[in-house]
Design a protein around this motif. Sequence first.
Motif, PDB file in Angstrom:
ATOM      1  N   SER A   1     -80.481 -22.211 -61.053  1.00 58.92           N
ATOM      2  CA  SER A   1     -79.930 -20.875 -61.267  1.00 58.92           C
ATOM      3  C   SER A   1     -78.512 -21.004 -61.818  1.00 58.92           C
ATOM      4  O   SER A   1     -77.689 -21.744 -61.274  1.00 58.92           O
ATOM      5  CB  SER A   1     -79.915 -20.103 -59.939  1.00 58.92           C
ATOM      6  OG  SER A   1     -79.420 -18.789 -60.126  1.00 58.92           O
ATOM      7  N   PHE A   2     -78.235 -20.271 -62.894  1.00 54.94           N
ATOM      8  CA  PHE A   2     -76.924 -20.317 -63.533  1.00 54.94           C
ATOM      9  C   PHE A   2     -76.327 -18.917 -63.541  1.00 54.94           C
ATOM     10  O   PHE A   2     -76.993 -17.955 -63.934  1.00 54.94           O
ATOM     11  CB  PHE A   2     -77.057 -20.830 -64.974  1.00 54.94           C
ATOM     12  CG  PHE A   2     -75.742 -20.977 -65.691  1.00 54.94           C
ATOM     13  CD1 PHE A   2     -75.018 -22.154 -65.609  1.00 54.94           C
ATOM     14  CD2 PHE A   2     -75.223 -19.937 -66.452  1.00 54.94           C
ATOM     15  CE1 PHE A   2     -73.801 -22.293 -66.267  1.00 54.94           C
ATOM     16  CE2 PHE A   2     -74.023 -20.057 -67.109  1.00 54.94           C
ATOM     17  CZ  PHE A   2     -73.301 -21.240 -67.024  1.00 54.94           C
ATOM     18  N   ASP A   3     -75.085 -18.809 -63.104  1.00 57.59           N
ATOM     19  CA  ASP A   3     -74.375 -17.526 -63.150  1.00 57.59           C
ATOM     20  C   ASP A   3     -73.274 -17.603 -64.199  1.00 57.59           C
ATOM     21  O   ASP A   3     -72.294 -18.345 -64.041  1.00 57.59           O
ATOM     22  CB  ASP A   3     -73.785 -17.173 -61.781  1.00 57.59           C
ATOM     23  CG  ASP A   3     -74.844 -16.688 -60.816  1.00 57.59           C
ATOM     24  OD1 ASP A   3     -75.666 -15.843 -61.218  1.00 57.59           O
ATOM     25  OD2 ASP A   3     -74.864 -17.154 -59.654  1.00 57.59           O
ATOM     26  N   ALA A   4     -73.466 -16.843 -65.260  1.00 57.50           N
ATOM     27  CA  ALA A   4     -72.483 -16.784 -66.341  1.00 57.50           C
ATOM     28  C   ALA A   4     -71.398 -15.769 -66.000  1.00 57.50           C
ATOM     29  O   ALA A   4     -71.439 -15.112 -64.950  1.00 57.50           O
ATOM     30  CB  ALA A   4     -73.188 -16.390 -67.639  1.00 57.50           C
TER      31      ALA A   4
ATOM     32  N   ALA B   1     -75.170 -12.685 -69.654  1.00 59.00           N
ATOM     33  CA  ALA B   1     -76.497 -13.308 -69.525  1.00 59.00           C
ATOM     34  C   ALA B   1     -77.435 -12.921 -70.673  1.00 59.00           C
ATOM     35  O   ALA B   1     -78.095 -13.785 -71.260  1.00 59.00           O
ATOM     36  CB  ALA B   1     -77.117 -12.939 -68.187  1.00 59.00           C
ATOM     37  N   LYS B   2     -77.524 -11.633 -70.985  1.00 61.09           N
ATOM     38  CA  LYS B   2     -78.432 -11.201 -72.042  1.00 61.09           C
ATOM     39  C   LYS B   2     -78.062 -11.823 -73.381  1.00 61.09           C
ATOM     40  O   LYS B   2     -78.936 -12.231 -74.156  1.00 61.09           O
ATOM     41  CB  LYS B   2     -78.440  -9.668 -72.140  1.00 61.09           C
ATOM     42  CG  LYS B   2     -79.136  -8.971 -70.983  1.00 61.09           C
ATOM     43  CD  LYS B   2     -79.127  -7.460 -71.157  1.00 61.09           C
ATOM     44  CE  LYS B   2     -79.836  -6.782 -69.989  1.00 61.09           C
ATOM     45  NZ  LYS B   2     -79.766  -5.296 -70.098  1.00 61.09           N
ATOM     46  N   ASN B   3     -76.779 -11.895 -73.634  1.00 60.70           N
ATOM     47  CA  ASN B   3     -76.310 -12.475 -74.893  1.00 60.70           C
ATOM     48  C   ASN B   3     -76.644 -13.965 -74.965  1.00 60.70           C
ATOM     49  O   ASN B   3     -77.092 -14.471 -76.003  1.00 60.70           O
ATOM     50  CB  ASN B   3     -74.799 -12.253 -75.027  1.00 60.70           C
ATOM     51  CG  ASN B   3     -74.270 -12.604 -76.418  1.00 60.70           C
ATOM     52  OD1 ASN B   3     -75.027 -12.772 -77.370  1.00 60.70           O
ATOM     53  ND2 ASN B   3     -72.955 -12.722 -76.526  1.00 60.70           N
TER      54      ASN B   3
ATOM     55  N   ALA C   1     -83.135 -12.357 -69.184  1.00 61.07           N
ATOM     56  CA  ALA C   1     -82.003 -11.990 -68.344  1.00 61.07           C
ATOM     57  C   ALA C   1     -82.359 -10.729 -67.553  1.00 61.07           C
ATOM     58  O   ALA C   1     -82.929  -9.787 -68.089  1.00 61.07           O
ATOM     59  CB  ALA C   1     -80.773 -11.741 -69.201  1.00 61.07           C
ATOM     60  N   GLY C   2     -82.055 -10.742 -66.268  1.00 61.72           N
ATOM     61  CA  GLY C   2     -82.381  -9.604 -65.402  1.00 61.72           C
ATOM     62  C   GLY C   2     -83.665  -9.789 -64.636  1.00 61.72           C
ATOM     63  O   GLY C   2     -83.928  -9.059 -63.672  1.00 61.72           O
TER      64      GLY C   2
ATOM     65  N   GLN D   1     -74.740  -7.338 -62.689  1.00 62.99           N
ATOM     66  CA  GLN D   1     -73.629  -8.066 -63.301  1.00 62.99           C
ATOM     67  C   GLN D   1     -73.985  -8.656 -64.668  1.00 62.99           C
ATOM     68  O   GLN D   1     -73.101  -9.175 -65.353  1.00 62.99           O
ATOM     69  CB  GLN D   1     -73.191  -9.196 -62.371  1.00 62.99           C
ATOM     70  CG  GLN D   1     -72.614  -8.746 -61.043  1.00 62.99           C
ATOM     71  CD  GLN D   1     -71.285  -8.023 -61.212  1.00 62.99           C
ATOM     72  OE1 GLN D   1     -70.417  -8.463 -61.956  1.00 62.99           O
ATOM     73  NE2 GLN D   1     -71.149  -6.892 -60.535  1.00 62.99           N
ATOM     74  N   ASP D   2     -75.277  -8.568 -65.047  1.00 59.03           N
ATOM     75  CA  ASP D   2     -75.745  -9.228 -66.273  1.00 59.03           C
ATOM     76  C   ASP D   2     -75.199 -10.657 -66.311  1.00 59.03           C
ATOM     77  O   ASP D   2     -74.558 -11.086 -67.266  1.00 59.03           O
ATOM     78  CB  ASP D   2     -75.298  -8.449 -67.516  1.00 59.03           C
ATOM     79  CG  ASP D   2     -75.859  -9.050 -68.812  1.00 59.03           C
ATOM     80  OD1 ASP D   2     -76.908  -9.722 -68.752  1.00 59.03           O
ATOM     81  OD2 ASP D   2     -75.225  -8.864 -69.876  1.00 59.03           O
ATOM     82  N   SER D   3     -75.488 -11.402 -65.238  1.00 57.77           N
ATOM     83  CA  SER D   3     -74.877 -12.711 -65.069  1.00 57.77           C
ATOM     84  C   SER D   3     -75.878 -13.834 -64.827  1.00 57.77           C
ATOM     85  O   SER D   3     -75.697 -14.950 -65.319  1.00 57.77           O
ATOM     86  CB  SER D   3     -73.898 -12.647 -63.886  1.00 57.77           C
ATOM     87  OG  SER D   3     -73.403 -13.911 -63.554  1.00 57.77           O
ATOM     88  N   ASN D   4     -76.965 -13.560 -64.074  1.00 55.03           N
ATOM     89  CA  ASN D   4     -77.843 -14.636 -63.623  1.00 55.03           C
ATOM     90  C   ASN D   4     -78.885 -15.030 -64.667  1.00 55.03           C
ATOM     91  O   ASN D   4     -79.513 -14.176 -65.289  1.00 55.03           O
ATOM     92  CB  ASN D   4     -78.545 -14.228 -62.326  1.00 55.03           C
ATOM     93  CG  ASN D   4     -79.366 -15.366 -61.740  1.00 55.03           C
ATOM     94  OD1 ASN D   4     -80.588 -15.363 -61.795  1.00 55.03           O
ATOM     95  ND2 ASN D   4     -78.683 -16.351 -61.204  1.00 55.03           N
ATOM     96  N   ILE D   5     -79.074 -16.345 -64.820  1.00 52.77           N
ATOM     97  CA  ILE D   5     -80.081 -16.896 -65.722  1.00 52.77           C
ATOM     98  C   ILE D   5     -80.865 -17.969 -64.965  1.00 52.77           C
ATOM     99  O   ILE D   5     -80.270 -18.848 -64.329  1.00 52.77           O
ATOM    100  CB  ILE D   5     -79.441 -17.524 -66.977  1.00 52.77           C
ATOM    101  CG1 ILE D   5     -78.668 -16.462 -67.767  1.00 52.77           C
ATOM    102  CG2 ILE D   5     -80.506 -18.168 -67.869  1.00 52.77           C
ATOM    103  CD1 ILE D   5     -77.821 -17.036 -68.896  1.00 52.77           C
ATOM    104  N   ARG D   6     -82.188 -17.904 -65.027  1.00 50.86           N
ATOM    105  CA  ARG D   6     -83.036 -18.899 -64.381  1.00 50.86           C
ATOM    106  C   ARG D   6     -83.477 -19.936 -65.408  1.00 50.86           C
ATOM    107  O   ARG D   6     -84.050 -19.600 -66.432  1.00 50.86           O
ATOM    108  CB  ARG D   6     -84.264 -18.229 -63.752  1.00 50.86           C
ATOM    109  CG  ARG D   6     -85.124 -19.193 -62.935  1.00 50.86           C
ATOM    110  CD  ARG D   6     -86.348 -18.512 -62.360  1.00 50.86           C
ATOM    111  NE  ARG D   6     -87.390 -18.319 -63.363  1.00 50.86           N
ATOM    112  CZ  ARG D   6     -88.605 -17.830 -63.099  1.00 50.86           C
ATOM    113  NH1 ARG D   6     -88.903 -17.476 -61.872  1.00 50.86           N
ATOM    114  NH2 ARG D   6     -89.498 -17.691 -64.057  1.00 50.86           N
ATOM    115  N   ILE D   7     -83.223 -21.196 -65.090  1.00 52.52           N
ATOM    116  CA  ILE D   7     -83.633 -22.311 -65.951  1.00 52.52           C
ATOM    117  C   ILE D   7     -84.801 -23.020 -65.281  1.00 52.52           C
ATOM    118  O   ILE D   7     -84.730 -23.383 -64.101  1.00 52.52           O
ATOM    119  CB  ILE D   7     -82.472 -23.296 -66.166  1.00 52.52           C
ATOM    120  CG1 ILE D   7     -81.279 -22.581 -66.812  1.00 52.52           C
ATOM    121  CG2 ILE D   7     -82.920 -24.481 -67.024  1.00 52.52           C
ATOM    122  CD1 ILE D   7     -80.015 -23.427 -66.863  1.00 52.52           C
ATOM    123  N   ALA D   8     -85.893 -23.216 -66.012  1.00 54.24           N
ATOM    124  CA  ALA D   8     -87.082 -23.893 -65.492  1.00 54.24           C
ATOM    125  C   ALA D   8     -87.268 -25.210 -66.244  1.00 54.24           C
ATOM    126  O   ALA D   8     -87.790 -25.233 -67.356  1.00 54.24           O
ATOM    127  CB  ALA D   8     -88.306 -22.997 -65.660  1.00 54.24           C
TER     128      ALA D   8
END
Length: 428
Positions: A353-356, A361-363, A378-379, A389-396
Amino acid sequence: MKAYKDMNKDELLTLKAALEEEYKVEESKGHNLNMARGKPGFSQLDLAMPMLDVVNSSSDMRTVLGNDTRNYGDLDGIGECRKLMADMMGVKKDNVVVCGNSSLNIMYDTVSRSMTKGVNGSTPWCKLDKVKFLCPVPGYDRHFAITEFFGIEMINIPLYDNGPDMDMVEKYVNSDPAVKGIWCVPKYSNPTGISYSDEVIKRFANLKPAAEDFRIYWDNAYCIHHLYDDMQDEILNILDECEKAGNPDMVYIFSSTSKISFPGSGVSAVASSLANIDFIEAQMTIQTIGHDKINQLRHSRFFKNIDGLKAHMKLHAELLRPKFEAVLNTLESELSGLEIGTWIKPRGGYFISFDALPGCAKNIVAKCKALGVVLTGAGATFPYGKDPQDSNIRIAPSFPTPEEMEAAAKVFVLCVKLASVEKLLQDM
């Protein structure tokens, strides 16, 4: 390199121009990499291929009790498979029902049953004015999809490095009778990779719900999915803790072999109190004659016991670990000190999990996609697909090869840098 937030406008503009040049170079490479979902890679699936030879036309198809798996019977699963899943989940065999290949299917059925038939004799949820679920975030998008499908109101609960915000959980559960459940991924959580602490689990077990039909939906999907031999998270047994606290019926535990054998052809199980199991089976007798017992036999004979499962998961770890480390090493080397993102190094599970920076995040996801690197939207890790926050991104990291993950991680950090610079300039 100093933190981006400490740069002045001219420095950020100079950095932006350099990053845009790097972006053009990556664009010319024609990447085609997908790390959107936690799918096992080809090499992982190959590990279970010998399972297909365990049962064939000349095999004895009877269980250890002599029941014929080709015929009707064993609604709750064949005994040896129930024992295998029980040991994996850390519960007693009598508390387990083995179902089809998907634990998500069991979760859907459990919510659906509650909507139409209530919970152990309570009022069906469809007859109530309001039904609410607590959703630790960031969390699993498919959990949220189930409750959204049934029109259940979802409430965000912050997820910390030791579990959900239990002050909020206790406040809602103990005071609002409309709160009927909470989604949990207690071990190597999707997507953050954290595991619930003993204190958090004991507080869960000692909840005093305002609703008699409140249940904890405990999706222990990654219960034996460790990445390291010498660093493994262990959590308390929630079923035991609920019994000790006088709340034996308060939890459903779900798990499966989807990321152990074959995602499309594994076995899943639900564990709960005997009262809950009886209520579940009463519906199952109407819903189905039984699940695929030959597949259950196949799994039981291939893995044999919990030690066989654990040995198999060590092979998975050897394949997964380099992929995780390719991402984590790149994040560490490229982003440390820049203060434009945070992440946790998980000891197991399937995600990073990455928090920008808020609003990025969407960008970032869009920029990666334009370069041929597909991420989870994103979301997605929040109810209704809305990250406040439009911040969290899940990396798999599981599906691509380690080399592909290294390339994808480099694209990802480039997009993080560029999106962060754009955001900081926009805010000036």
